[in-house]
Design a protein around this motif. Structure first.
Motif: not given
Length: 253
Positions: A115, A87, A118, A127, A84, A120-123, A125
């Motif tokens: 996530y 990012r 997804s 890449e 994670d 519809n990824k949450y800002p 997250t």
């Protein structure tokens, strides 16, 4: 090519708060090990092998400001849990991070970090650009990579030969055909958990035996449990061309 050991320890028998064994209370920084990972850098390419739970601290401690890709050996948490925190590199580069893993590791990454994949990824997250690899050689930038399949008990795990440098962790068996891929390397890194027998990792003697079979002139051991003993004491028992790796060790090829 420059290789830096970001971590040389293991979650199996990792030193714990309150432990009073000789390694846990040692003042020698070489006995203080984060989880196993390595940074490989050429003139144009930077690759990290595995994102451990200590990944963020390893990047800060090594002052790493740019990464081109992540190579994964396998899907166990002590090798993927820090993903994670990739990012930060997304933010500074403006690009997705290239991730290279075999099919089973990819499946685990997509499940654990769902996530990041997804629709519809949450800002904010991570890449990630996933690349599935097998046994065929490939390049990342200007670094040639030959996967080497080893066994971690019943689990197939990937080691990697990057030019003259071969890196293998979490193994207790290597077939002859895969050993042949290692021969001719200038440096071999191999896991050596402890002296006592273990279900899924090479012991110190087993790692020495494998090193001898390959004929590689310089060997470093990693994925070291505190059960192995203190760095200086174990190093003194080893042949001249074999050493224990330690966090922060850098070698140049």
């Amino acid at each position: 090519m420059n290789i830096q050991f970001l971590g040389t320890g293991t979650s199996t028998g990792i030193p714990m708060i309150g432990c009073s064994c000789e390694v846990c209370v040692s003042k020698n920084t070489k006995d203080q090990r984060l989880r196993t990972s390595v940074l490989v850098q050429s003139l144009h390419t930077s690759i990290v092998i595995d994102t451990t739970p200590d990944f963020r601290y390893q990047m800060l401690r090594s002052k790493t400001t740019h990464l081109d890709a992540v190579l994964f050996t396998h899907q166990h948490k002590d090798h993927i849990a820090g993903l994670d925190d990739i990012r930060a590199f997304n933010f500074f580069s403006g690009n997705a991070m290239d991730i290279y893993a075999n099919a089973s590791t990819e499946e685990a990454i997509r499940r654990d970090f769902y996530y990041a994949f997804s629709d519809n990824k949450y800002p904010g997250t991570p890449e990630l650009q996933m690349h599935t690899i097998g046994e065929a050689p490939f390049f990342i930038g200007d670094i040639p990579i030959q996967p080497i399949q080893v066994m971690h008990h019943r689990m197939p795990v990937l080691g990697f030969r990057l030019g003259d440098f071969t890196y293998i962790t979490d193994a207790n068996y290597i077939e002859q055909s895969e050993l042949d891929k290692i021969k001719g390397s200038k440096v071999l890194v191999l896991n050596a958990l402890r002296k006592e027998k273990h279900l899924s990792h090479f012991t110190l003697q087993e790692a020495l035996d494998i090193a001898q079979l390959t004929g590689v002139p310089q060997v470093y051991f990693t994925h070291i449990s505190h059960q192995l003993g203190k760095h200086d004491a174990i190093n003194a028992e080893l042949p001249n061309h074999v050493q224990l790796a330690y966090d922060g060790l850098s070698i140049r090829l």
